[in-house]
Each structure stands twice: as structure tokens, then as C-alpha cells.
Design a protein around this motif. Structure first.
Motif, PDB file in Angstrom:
ATOM      1  N   GLU A  31       0.827  -1.207   0.000  1.00 36.14           N
ATOM      2  CA  GLU A  31       0.000   0.000   0.000  1.00 36.14           C
ATOM      3  C   GLU A  31       0.860   1.256   0.000  1.00 36.14           C
ATOM      4  OE1 GLU A  31      -3.795   2.009   2.388  1.00 36.14           O
ATOM      5  OE2 GLU A  31      -2.821   0.205   3.172  1.00 36.14           O
ATOM      6  N   ARG A  42     -12.116   2.343   7.492  1.00 38.34           N
ATOM      7  CA  ARG A  42     -10.885   1.907   8.146  1.00 38.34           C
ATOM      8  C   ARG A  42     -10.594   2.755   9.379  1.00 38.34           C
ATOM      9  NH1 ARG A  42      -6.401   1.633   3.484  1.00 38.34           N
ATOM     10  NH2 ARG A  42      -5.178   0.896   5.261  1.00 38.34           N
ATOM     11  N   SER A  43      -9.802   2.196  10.282  1.00 40.70           N
ATOM     12  CA  SER A  43      -9.385   2.966  11.447  1.00 40.70           C
ATOM     13  C   SER A  43      -8.236   3.892  11.050  1.00 40.70           C
ATOM     14  CB  SER A  43      -8.949   2.036  12.582  1.00 40.70           C
ATOM     15  OG  SER A  43      -7.779   1.322  12.214  1.00 40.70           O
ATOM     16  N   ASP A  75      -4.721   2.432  10.881  1.00 39.94           N
ATOM     17  CA  ASP A  75      -4.475   1.479   9.802  1.00 39.94           C
ATOM     18  C   ASP A  75      -4.180   2.165   8.473  1.00 39.94           C
ATOM     19  OD1 ASP A  75      -4.758  -0.716  11.415  1.00 39.94           O
ATOM     20  OD2 ASP A  75      -6.900  -0.954  11.023  1.00 39.94           O
ATOM     21  N   THR A  92      -2.127   4.504   5.829  1.00 36.23           N
ATOM     22  CA  THR A  92      -0.718   4.809   5.622  1.00 36.23           C
ATOM     23  C   THR A  92      -0.446   6.267   5.980  1.00 36.23           C
ATOM     24  OG1 THR A  92      -1.087   5.454   3.320  1.00 36.23           O
ATOM     25  CG2 THR A  92      -0.548   3.134   3.742  1.00 36.23           C
TER      26      THR A  92
END
Length: 356
Positions: free
Chosen positions: A82, A133-134, A137, A139
């Protein structure tokens, strides 16, 4: 004076010239210089040492430098990490251009909308792939882009959308546009597909999404936005509409922000006034034909009852009532108000039959 200081040589003898240990001698028959090998004593007599090729060491092997190409240069986008995918977008590649430049045999990544995907599909992809998403988490590059749009970890936990999400693309700062583009947005998706998808379709998706959310399950910031539109827990639970009844163009700046952060855009807030009658009528049939009476909201059941419906009659569909056989002009003012609450207009009530 110049001639006295720099006398002209009177000797016609050629000066001795050396080339890497050999001396130029007399001309040969072809007019070329003939070389004579010189030993070390010749250099000693001349007060010098033998000259060697500069930059070389006879005892060291010759080496050649080689450029190492990273494996990622031939990797498909979906095979990158990612963080590497973020780097690809930072370098202004798209998935298409990355594959064309690096490995044309790569297939399109699964789960990622194709370049020609409908705008609403891309918008839904953001909800499932990014905003679900949290914060930890994500990038670092994604967090930095989101921070430029006004996010912070505390806002992310509550899904408290920043004010930038109420702005049009043209109202964003250049750096914010860059951040949104990095995340995958374009102008159509950022503005919730207002110009890229039919209004009725977008309104139907919004209503379907809202129908699954209970008031007490909402994050507080979203509740606050809805309360600014005139909702409270009772009105939301019963399915009553917002008490704010202004047209979009008449909203104050603060009201416009609340409307847009709640998910509306100009045409969906106004009820899709530009939609064709047949399109609106099809939407109403989808909304009320395949639903159980008990699944209707309290406000919807109340409205249908005032239009002459009942749970028993509902088994035959929304058309199974006497009032549905009446023209719009034959309805009472109260009945018209209830029909409008349900989404009808004069045209859709009469099945888009102007001659009725």
C-alpha cells in the motif's frame, strides 16, 4: 620590445616529443613519424621518470558499473504494498499509466473501480475502502492527505466530516485538490456525482442508506447535522421529514453546510425537480410496491391512511385505494399535502397522464 623579449627560434630541429614511453624519431618514407623505444635511462638523462597512463593501476582489475532496476519497476499495481501504491500516485501515475509504462500485461486490480466505472460506484467504493478503516491502519501518506482536508484522528473516530466536504471542488484550496486527487477523487466524485448520475437514483440511494440507520446508532456529529435540519430522535424514528423546508438557493451558508454534510446536494435537497415524470413515477412504484405495510415508517403509514389506505388494502399494492383513482384536483388540500410528503406530485399521482 615584444621581439626582444620573445626572440624567434633560429633552429629548424624538431623538438623531441614523447608518447607514453616512446619517442618520435625521424619521418619514414610515407612522411609519418617513426617511434623509438626509450628505456629508463633515457628518462634519467632527461631528469624525469617514465610516464604511465594516468588513472590506471596495472595491479587492479578493471570494473564496470551496473544499474540495478528494482523489482517494483516490473510489478503490477496490485502486487505493490500500500505504501508503494501511494508512492505511485505521488509520482502522478494512475493505475492505467503505471501498467502501460511498467508492465502492459497486468490485469486490472480486483475490487478497484475501473476508469469507466459509474460515478456512484466509485463513491460507494470510498465508503467501503477508505472511510470504514481505522485511522491507525491508514498509511502515513493517506493520513497526511486527509489532514489537508481537515481530518484528525479524533474527527475520524466519530466520522465528523470536515467543512471541506461541504465545499464544491472549485472552492477547495489547490493543496486540498491535490490531496483529494491523491486519495482517488475527481471533481464528479467529490461533488457526490451531482452532474454524473440521475437525481432520482442518488435520492433513492440516500433514502435507502438512511433507512438502515437508527438514531441512537449515529455518531454525535451526524446527529448534530440532522438536528440543524430540524430532525430529532422522534421525527427520525417515525420517518417524518426535516422541518427545514427552504429551497436550496434560499439556505443560509450555515444551513447549506449542514445540508451538504448530511449527504444532500442542491437537486436532491429540492426533491429532484428536474426529473422526468416517468422517472419519478418508476421510483415511487419501486419505493411502495414491494414493501410490507409494517416496514413503512409511522409517518408513511399515517399518510397512506389519510389517502384511504389500510393494512388490508396494502396487500393489493399502493394502487388499491379509491383515492388513487381520483385526479389531483379532486384531492383535498390535506390529502395533497400527504401525497407530496410521500413523494408524489400532480403528474406522478395521475401516472404521468396529462389527459386524465
Amino acid at each position: 620590445m615584444w621581439d626582444a623579449a620573445h626572440p624567434i627560434a633560429t633552429s629548424s630541429a624538431m623538438p623531441m616529443t614523447t608518447t607514453f614511453g616512446r619517442r618520435l624519431g625521424e619521418h619514414n618514407l610515407d612522411g609519418e613519424w617513426m617511434y623509438e623505444d626509450l628505456d629508463a635511462s633515457a628518462f634519467a638523462d632527461a631528469g624525469s621518470q617514465p610516464r604511465r597512463l594516468q588513472g590506471t593501476n596495472p595491479s587492479m582489475p578493471t570494473t564496470t558499473s551496473t544499474t540495478v532496476v528494482p523489482a517494483t519497476e516490473m510489478s503490477c499495481y496490485q502486487d505493490l504494498t500500500e505504501a508503494q501504491q501511494d508512492a505511485v500516485r505521488t509520482l502522478a501515475y494512475s493505475i492505467t499509466t503505471w501498467h502501460l509504462c511498467k508492465n502492459p500485461s497486468c490485469s486490472w486490480p480486483e475490487g478497484v473501480p475501473a476508469p469507466n466505472a459509474p460515478c456512484l460506484e466509485v463513491l460507494a467504493w470510498f465508503d467501503s475502502s477508505l472511510y470504514s478503516r481505522s485511522w491507525v491502519d491508514l498509511t502515513e501518506s493517506k493520513r497526511e492527505a486527509l489532514e489537508l482536508l481537515g481530518w484528525a484522528s479524533s474527527r475520524w473516530v466519530e466520522m465528523d466530516y470536515p467543512l471541506s466536504y461541504a465545499q464544491l471542488w472549485s472552492e477547495l484550496l489547490p493543496r486540498q485538490q491535490e490531496a483529494a486527487t491523491f486519495l482517488g477523487y475527481n471533481v464528479e466524485v467529490w461533488e457526490r456525482c451531482e452532474r454524473a448520475a440521475p437525481c432520482i437514483t442518488r435520492l433513492e440511494l440516500l433514502e435507502t442508506k438512511w433507512s438502515t440507520i437508527a438514531w441512537r446508532e449515529m455518531q454525535q456529529p451526524f446527529q448534530d447535522r440532522l438536528m440543524e435540519l430540524g430532525y430529532d430522535e422522534k421525527r427520525w424514528t417515525n420517518g417524518d421529514g426535516a422541518t427545514l423546508k427552504k429551497a436550496y438557493v434560499d439556505l443560509t451558508d450555515a444551513e447549506t453546510i449542514s445540508v451538504r454534510l448530511a449527504g444532500y446536494v442542491s437537486d436532491t435537497w429540492d426533491g429532484c425537480p428536474g426529473a422526468q415524470c416517468e422517472e419519478r413515477f418508476s421510483y415511487l412504484k419501486r419505493k411502495y410496491s414491494d414493501i410490507q405495510w409494517s416496514a413503512l415508517t409511522v409517518a408513511e403509514r399515517r399518510a397512506w391512511q389519510l389517502l384511504g389506505h389500510s393494512e388490508h388494502l396494502w396487500l393489493g399494492g399502493m394502487m388499491n385505494t379509491v383515492t388513487m383513482q381520483l385526479t389531483w384536483d379532486e384531492l383535498s388540500l390535506e390529502q395533497r399535502a400527504q401525497a407530496e410528503f410521500l413523494g408524489f406530485s400532480m403528474g406522478t399521482w395521475q401516472g404521468c397522464n396529462d389527459n386524465w
